[in-house]
Design an enzyme around this catalytic site. Structure first.
Site, PDB file in Angstrom:
ATOM      1  N   GLU A 147       0.839  -1.195   0.000  1.00 26.07           N
ATOM      2  CA  GLU A 147       0.000   0.000   0.000  1.00 26.07           C
ATOM      3  C   GLU A 147       0.877   1.249   0.000  1.00 26.07           C
ATOM      4  OE1 GLU A 147      -4.064   1.790   1.946  1.00 26.07           O
ATOM      5  OE2 GLU A 147      -2.951   0.268   3.065  1.00 26.07           O
ATOM      6  N   GLU A 153       1.563   8.697   7.385  1.00 28.60           N
ATOM      7  CA  GLU A 153       1.399   7.309   7.825  1.00 28.60           C
ATOM      8  C   GLU A 153       2.605   6.433   7.504  1.00 28.60           C
ATOM      9  OE1 GLU A 153      -2.500   5.548   7.240  1.00 28.60           O
ATOM     10  OE2 GLU A 153      -3.325   7.532   6.792  1.00 28.60           O
ATOM     11  N   ASP A 180      -4.344   3.423  -3.365  1.00 25.16           N
ATOM     12  CA  ASP A 180      -5.458   3.885  -2.532  1.00 25.16           C
ATOM     13  C   ASP A 180      -5.790   5.314  -2.940  1.00 25.16           C
ATOM     14  OD1 ASP A 180      -6.752   5.270  -0.275  1.00 25.16           O
ATOM     15  OD2 ASP A 180      -6.396   3.433   0.864  1.00 25.16           O
ATOM     16  N   THR A 181      -7.028   5.542  -3.371  1.00 29.72           N
ATOM     17  CA  THR A 181      -7.387   6.856  -3.906  1.00 29.72           C
ATOM     18  C   THR A 181      -7.295   7.956  -2.857  1.00 29.72           C
ATOM     19  OG1 THR A 181      -9.763   6.472  -3.506  1.00 29.72           O
ATOM     20  CG2 THR A 181      -8.876   5.827  -5.656  1.00 29.72           C
ATOM     21  N   PHE A 182      -7.571   7.633  -1.594  1.00 31.31           N
ATOM     22  CA  PHE A 182      -7.440   8.630  -0.528  1.00 31.31           C
ATOM     23  C   PHE A 182      -6.001   9.120  -0.429  1.00 31.31           C
ATOM     24  CE2 PHE A 182      -6.092   9.360   3.880  1.00 31.31           C
ATOM     25  CZ  PHE A 182      -6.887  10.441   4.220  1.00 31.31           C
ATOM     26  N   HIS A 183      -5.060   8.208  -0.380  1.00 27.92           N
ATOM     27  CA  HIS A 183      -3.648   8.573  -0.250  1.00 27.92           C
ATOM     28  C   HIS A 183      -3.118   9.217  -1.529  1.00 27.92           C
ATOM     29  CE1 HIS A 183      -3.414   6.563   3.594  1.00 27.92           C
ATOM     30  NE2 HIS A 183      -3.879   5.448   3.069  1.00 27.92           N
ATOM     31  N   HIS A 206      -7.728   0.403  -3.325  1.00 31.64           N
ATOM     32  CA  HIS A 206      -8.710   0.906  -2.365  1.00 31.64           C
ATOM     33  C   HIS A 206      -9.418   2.107  -2.976  1.00 31.64           C
ATOM     34  CE1 HIS A 206      -7.213  -0.642   1.822  1.00 31.64           C
ATOM     35  NE2 HIS A 206      -8.098  -1.451   1.269  1.00 31.64           N
ATOM     36  N   ARG A 212     -12.926  10.284   3.658  1.00 34.32           N
ATOM     37  CA  ARG A 212     -13.179   8.891   4.053  1.00 34.32           C
ATOM     38  C   ARG A 212     -14.659   8.585   4.291  1.00 34.32           C
ATOM     39  NH1 ARG A 212      -8.679   5.823   4.344  1.00 34.32           N
ATOM     40  NH2 ARG A 212      -6.715   6.647   5.149  1.00 34.32           N
ATOM     41  N   GLU A 241     -13.126   1.492   1.018  1.00 31.55           N
ATOM     42  CA  GLU A 241     -12.617   1.705   2.369  1.00 31.55           C
ATOM     43  C   GLU A 241     -13.163   3.022   2.905  1.00 31.55           C
ATOM     44  OE1 GLU A 241      -8.341   1.132   4.424  1.00 31.55           O
ATOM     45  OE2 GLU A 241      -8.420   2.777   2.981  1.00 31.55           O
TER      46      GLU A 241
END
Length: 297
Positions: A147, A153, A180-183, A206, A212, A241
Protein backbone atom coordinates in the site's frame (compact mmCIF):
# COMPACT_ATOMS: atom_id res chain seq x y z
CA UNK A 1 -13.78 -9.29 -14.26
CA UNK A 2 -13.05 -7.00 -11.34
CA UNK A 3 -14.29 -8.07 -7.94
CA UNK A 4 -15.69 -5.21 -5.88
CA UNK A 5 -14.98 -5.58 -2.18
CA UNK A 6 -15.44 -3.76 1.10
CA UNK A 7 -13.21 -3.19 4.12
CA UNK A 8 -14.45 -5.05 7.20
CA UNK A 9 -14.23 -1.94 9.41
CA UNK A 10 -17.24 -0.51 7.60
CA UNK A 11 -19.16 -3.20 9.49
CA UNK A 12 -17.22 -3.94 12.66
CA UNK A 13 -13.76 -3.79 14.23
CA UNK A 14 -14.41 -6.87 16.34
CA UNK A 15 -12.92 -10.33 15.81
CA UNK A 16 -15.72 -12.03 17.74
CA UNK A 17 -17.14 -14.90 15.68
CA UNK A 18 -20.66 -13.47 15.74
CA UNK A 19 -19.38 -10.11 14.47
CA UNK A 20 -17.32 -11.74 11.72
CA UNK A 21 -20.36 -13.68 10.55
CA UNK A 22 -22.48 -10.53 10.60
CA UNK A 23 -19.77 -8.77 8.59
CA UNK A 24 -19.91 -11.50 5.95
CA UNK A 25 -23.71 -11.46 5.81
CA UNK A 26 -23.77 -7.67 5.46
CA UNK A 27 -21.12 -7.80 2.74
CA UNK A 28 -23.23 -10.19 0.69
CA UNK A 29 -26.46 -8.24 1.37
CA UNK A 30 -24.86 -5.00 0.16
CA UNK A 31 -23.89 -6.68 -3.11
CA UNK A 32 -20.12 -6.99 -2.75
CA UNK A 33 -17.99 -9.81 -4.14
CA UNK A 34 -15.14 -9.69 -1.63
CA UNK A 35 -14.47 -8.95 2.03
CA UNK A 36 -11.21 -7.38 3.15
CA UNK A 37 -10.42 -8.29 6.72
CA UNK A 38 -7.92 -6.08 8.50
CA UNK A 39 -5.85 -6.87 11.60
CA UNK A 40 -7.49 -10.26 11.97
CA UNK A 41 -5.71 -12.25 14.70
CA UNK A 42 -5.71 -15.99 13.89
CA UNK A 43 -5.58 -16.76 17.62
CA UNK A 44 -9.01 -15.16 18.08
CA UNK A 45 -10.75 -16.80 15.13
CA UNK A 46 -12.09 -20.18 14.06
CA UNK A 47 -10.23 -20.09 10.75
CA UNK A 48 -11.78 -23.23 9.32
CA UNK A 49 -15.30 -22.12 10.18
CA UNK A 50 -14.71 -18.63 8.82
CA UNK A 51 -13.24 -19.99 5.58
CA UNK A 52 -16.28 -22.23 5.11
CA UNK A 53 -18.68 -19.36 5.70
CA UNK A 54 -16.81 -17.17 3.19
CA UNK A 55 -16.97 -19.96 0.60
CA UNK A 56 -20.64 -20.73 1.31
CA UNK A 57 -21.52 -17.09 0.63
CA UNK A 58 -19.50 -17.09 -2.60
CA UNK A 59 -17.26 -14.28 -1.40
CA UNK A 60 -13.61 -13.63 -2.09
CA UNK A 61 -11.33 -12.57 0.75
CA UNK A 62 -8.25 -10.39 1.12
CA UNK A 63 -6.26 -9.59 4.25
CA UNK A 64 -4.69 -6.21 4.98
CA UNK A 65 -2.37 -5.13 7.75
CA UNK A 66 -0.11 -2.29 8.75
CA UNK A 67 3.13 -3.41 10.35
CA UNK A 68 3.50 -2.15 13.94
CA UNK A 69 6.50 -0.17 15.11
CA UNK A 70 7.83 -3.20 16.95
CA UNK A 71 7.51 -5.22 13.74
CA UNK A 72 9.09 -2.80 11.27
CA UNK A 73 11.04 -4.85 8.71
CA UNK A 74 13.07 -1.77 7.75
CA UNK A 75 14.40 -1.42 11.31
CA UNK A 76 18.11 -1.71 12.09
CA UNK A 77 17.08 -3.65 15.20
CA UNK A 78 17.27 -7.28 14.07
CA UNK A 79 14.71 -8.46 16.61
CA UNK A 80 12.19 -5.85 15.47
CA UNK A 81 12.75 -6.68 11.80
CA UNK A 82 12.48 -10.41 12.50
CA UNK A 83 9.17 -9.84 14.29
CA UNK A 84 7.92 -8.01 11.20
CA UNK A 85 8.84 -10.93 8.96
CA UNK A 86 7.07 -13.27 11.36
CA UNK A 87 3.91 -11.12 11.22
CA UNK A 88 3.99 -11.08 7.42
CA UNK A 89 4.46 -14.84 7.18
CA UNK A 90 1.59 -15.38 9.63
CA UNK A 91 -0.60 -13.08 7.52
CA UNK A 92 0.28 -15.01 4.36
CA UNK A 93 -0.70 -18.27 6.06
CA UNK A 94 -3.96 -16.75 7.32
CA UNK A 95 -4.82 -15.49 3.85
CA UNK A 96 -4.14 -18.91 2.33
CA UNK A 97 -6.17 -20.71 4.99
CA UNK A 98 -9.16 -18.42 4.45
CA UNK A 99 -9.08 -19.12 0.72
CA UNK A 100 -7.62 -15.73 -0.25
CA UNK A 101 -4.79 -14.86 -2.57
CA UNK A 102 -3.87 -11.27 -1.65
CA UNK A 103 -2.12 -9.69 1.31
CA UNK A 104 -2.34 -5.91 1.17
CA UNK A 105 -1.52 -2.90 3.32
CA UNK A 106 1.54 -1.20 4.75
CA UNK A 107 4.03 -4.04 4.47
CA UNK A 108 7.29 -2.20 3.80
CA UNK A 109 7.74 -0.41 7.16
CA UNK A 110 5.98 0.38 10.42
CA UNK A 111 2.63 2.14 10.08
CA UNK A 112 2.52 5.58 11.64
CA UNK A 113 3.94 9.08 11.60
CA UNK A 114 7.74 9.12 11.26
CA UNK A 115 9.81 12.12 12.33
CA UNK A 116 12.87 11.38 10.17
CA UNK A 117 13.41 10.94 6.44
CA UNK A 118 13.98 7.34 5.30
CA UNK A 119 17.54 6.18 4.69
CA UNK A 120 19.00 4.05 1.95
CA UNK A 121 19.82 1.39 4.55
CA UNK A 122 16.19 1.37 5.70
CA UNK A 123 15.08 0.91 2.10
CA UNK A 124 17.58 -1.91 1.52
CA UNK A 125 16.61 -3.77 4.68
CA UNK A 126 12.95 -3.58 3.73
CA UNK A 127 13.41 -4.74 0.12
CA UNK A 128 15.60 -7.65 1.21
CA UNK A 129 13.12 -8.79 3.86
CA UNK A 130 10.09 -8.53 1.59
CA UNK A 131 11.84 -10.42 -1.20
CA UNK A 132 12.12 -13.41 1.15
CA UNK A 133 8.53 -13.12 2.37
CA UNK A 134 7.38 -12.90 -1.25
CA UNK A 135 8.88 -16.31 -1.97
CA UNK A 136 7.02 -17.83 0.97
CA UNK A 137 3.85 -16.13 -0.23
CA UNK A 138 4.33 -17.37 -3.78
CA UNK A 139 4.58 -20.95 -2.56
CA UNK A 140 1.27 -20.39 -0.74
CA UNK A 141 -0.43 -18.94 -3.83
CA UNK A 142 -0.58 -15.48 -2.28
CA UNK A 143 0.67 -12.14 -3.62
CA UNK A 144 2.04 -9.22 -1.59
CA UNK A 145 0.54 -5.83 -2.42
CA UNK A 146 2.34 -2.79 -1.03
CA UNK A 147 0.00 0.00 0.00
CA UNK A 148 1.25 3.42 -1.04
CA UNK A 149 0.18 5.79 1.72
CA UNK A 150 0.49 9.46 2.58
CA UNK A 151 3.50 10.99 4.33
CA UNK A 152 1.74 11.10 7.69
CA UNK A 153 1.40 7.31 7.83
CA UNK A 154 4.76 6.22 6.40
CA UNK A 155 8.04 7.79 5.36
CA UNK A 156 9.07 5.06 2.91
CA UNK A 157 6.53 4.69 0.09
CA UNK A 158 4.30 7.69 -0.67
CA UNK A 159 3.92 7.55 -4.46
CA UNK A 160 3.28 4.83 -7.02
CA UNK A 161 6.63 5.60 -8.66
CA UNK A 162 8.42 4.98 -5.36
CA UNK A 163 6.54 1.71 -5.07
CA UNK A 164 7.65 0.65 -8.54
CA UNK A 165 11.28 1.41 -7.68
CA UNK A 166 10.93 -0.54 -4.45
CA UNK A 167 9.45 -3.57 -6.21
CA UNK A 168 12.24 -3.47 -8.79
CA UNK A 169 14.83 -3.51 -6.01
CA UNK A 170 13.26 -6.60 -4.42
CA UNK A 171 13.77 -8.54 -7.65
CA UNK A 172 10.50 -10.34 -6.95
CA UNK A 173 7.73 -11.13 -9.42
CA UNK A 174 5.26 -11.69 -6.57
CA UNK A 175 5.08 -8.12 -5.20
CA UNK A 176 2.61 -5.58 -6.57
CA UNK A 177 1.23 -2.15 -5.78
CA UNK A 178 -1.76 -1.54 -3.57
CA UNK A 179 -3.04 1.87 -4.66
CA UNK A 180 -5.46 3.89 -2.53
CA UNK A 181 -7.39 6.86 -3.91
CA UNK A 182 -7.44 8.63 -0.53
CA UNK A 183 -3.65 8.57 -0.25
CA UNK A 184 -3.05 9.25 -3.95
CA UNK A 185 -5.23 12.34 -3.72
CA UNK A 186 -2.72 13.71 -1.19
CA UNK A 187 0.59 12.66 -2.70
CA UNK A 188 0.36 12.19 -6.48
CA UNK A 189 0.81 15.09 -8.90
CA UNK A 190 -1.86 13.50 -11.11
CA UNK A 191 -3.68 10.40 -9.92
CA UNK A 192 -4.73 9.24 -13.38
CA UNK A 193 -1.21 9.57 -14.76
CA UNK A 194 0.21 7.74 -11.75
CA UNK A 195 -2.15 4.83 -12.41
CA UNK A 196 -1.15 4.75 -16.07
CA UNK A 197 2.54 4.83 -15.13
CA UNK A 198 2.00 1.84 -12.84
CA UNK A 199 0.24 -0.25 -15.50
CA UNK A 200 0.91 -3.95 -15.10
CA UNK A 201 2.10 -3.73 -11.49
CA UNK A 202 -1.18 -2.83 -9.76
CA UNK A 203 -2.44 -5.74 -7.69
CA UNK A 204 -5.05 -4.17 -5.43
CA UNK A 205 -6.96 -0.89 -5.21
CA UNK A 206 -8.71 0.91 -2.36
CA UNK A 207 -11.53 3.23 -3.37
CA UNK A 208 -11.99 5.88 -0.68
CA UNK A 209 -13.14 9.50 -0.57
CA UNK A 210 -10.97 12.50 0.40
CA UNK A 211 -12.64 12.68 3.83
CA UNK A 212 -13.18 8.89 4.05
CA UNK A 213 -16.97 9.20 3.95
CA UNK A 214 -19.59 8.70 1.22
CA UNK A 215 -18.07 8.38 -2.26
CA UNK A 216 -18.71 11.36 -4.49
CA UNK A 217 -19.11 13.85 -1.64
CA UNK A 218 -15.44 14.88 -1.44
CA UNK A 219 -12.93 16.30 -3.90
CA UNK A 220 -11.56 13.17 -5.61
CA UNK A 221 -12.03 12.93 -9.38
CA UNK A 222 -13.27 9.36 -9.52
CA UNK A 223 -14.16 9.56 -13.21
CA UNK A 224 -10.48 10.14 -14.02
CA UNK A 225 -9.50 7.25 -11.76
CA UNK A 226 -11.95 4.78 -13.29
CA UNK A 227 -10.91 5.96 -16.77
CA UNK A 228 -7.25 5.34 -15.93
CA UNK A 229 -7.90 1.89 -14.45
CA UNK A 230 -9.88 0.99 -17.56
CA UNK A 231 -7.18 2.36 -19.87
CA UNK A 232 -4.47 0.17 -18.30
CA UNK A 233 -6.73 -2.89 -18.41
CA UNK A 234 -7.01 -3.30 -14.66
CA UNK A 235 -9.60 -6.00 -14.01
CA UNK A 236 -8.61 -7.13 -10.53
CA UNK A 237 -9.88 -6.41 -7.03
CA UNK A 238 -11.11 -3.00 -5.87
CA UNK A 239 -12.29 -2.53 -2.30
CA UNK A 240 -14.26 0.29 -0.75
CA UNK A 241 -12.62 1.71 2.37
CA UNK A 242 -14.29 4.16 4.71
CA UNK A 243 -13.74 5.03 8.35
CA UNK A 244 -15.85 6.84 10.92
CA UNK A 245 -15.70 7.32 14.66
CA UNK A 246 -18.91 5.26 14.64
CA UNK A 247 -16.72 2.15 14.44
CA UNK A 248 -13.38 2.47 16.18
CA UNK A 249 -10.39 0.17 16.09
CA UNK A 250 -7.84 1.51 18.55
CA UNK A 251 -4.92 0.15 16.54
CA UNK A 252 -5.95 1.92 13.34
CA UNK A 253 -8.23 4.84 14.21
CA UNK A 254 -5.53 6.92 15.92
CA UNK A 255 -2.93 6.26 13.23
CA UNK A 256 -5.36 7.30 10.51
CA UNK A 257 -6.74 10.26 12.51
CA UNK A 258 -10.38 9.22 12.46
CA UNK A 259 -11.79 11.96 14.66
CA UNK A 260 -15.16 12.69 13.02
CA UNK A 261 -18.34 10.69 12.64
CA UNK A 262 -18.87 10.82 8.88
CA UNK A 263 -21.61 8.21 8.84
CA UNK A 264 -23.75 6.14 11.18
CA UNK A 265 -25.76 3.93 8.80
CA UNK A 266 -23.11 1.57 7.42
CA UNK A 267 -25.52 -0.39 5.23
CA UNK A 268 -26.63 2.78 3.45
CA UNK A 269 -22.97 3.77 3.05
CA UNK A 270 -22.02 0.35 1.69
CA UNK A 271 -24.89 0.06 -0.79
CA UNK A 272 -24.16 3.56 -2.06
CA UNK A 273 -20.48 2.67 -2.50
CA UNK A 274 -21.26 -0.56 -4.35
CA UNK A 275 -23.51 1.28 -6.79
CA UNK A 276 -21.03 4.17 -7.17
CA UNK A 277 -18.07 1.92 -7.97
CA UNK A 278 -20.08 -0.33 -10.27
CA UNK A 279 -21.47 2.60 -12.23
CA UNK A 280 -18.06 4.29 -12.36
CA UNK A 281 -16.43 1.21 -13.85
CA UNK A 282 -19.26 0.65 -16.31
CA UNK A 283 -19.20 4.28 -17.42
CA UNK A 284 -15.44 4.16 -17.94
CA UNK A 285 -15.77 0.99 -20.03
CA UNK A 286 -18.50 2.51 -22.16
CA UNK A 287 -16.46 5.67 -22.74
CA UNK A 288 -13.46 3.57 -23.75
CA UNK A 289 -15.60 1.68 -26.24
CA UNK A 290 -16.92 4.92 -27.70
CA UNK A 291 -13.53 6.57 -28.18
CA UNK A 292 -12.13 3.44 -29.84
CA UNK A 293 -15.10 2.85 -32.14
CA UNK A 294 -14.16 3.74 -35.73
CA UNK A 295 -17.74 3.86 -37.02
CA UNK A 296 -16.89 3.40 -40.68
CA UNK A 297 -19.85 3.90 -42.99
Amino acid sequence: MARIGIHSFVWSASSAQSELERTLANTREAGFDLIEFSYLDPADVDIGGLAKRIADLGLGVAISIGLPGDGDISSADKAVAARGVEILNETVALTRDLGGRKVAGILSAGHGLQLEAPTRDQWSRSTAALAKVAETAKAAGVTLNLEIVNRFESNLLNTAAQGLAFIEDTGSDNIFLHLDTFHMNIEEADVGLAIRHAAGKIGYVHIGESHRGFLGTGNIDFAAIFDALTAVGYADDLSFESFSSEIVDENLSKKTAIWRNLWADNMALAKHARAFIGLGLETARRKAELVSARHKP
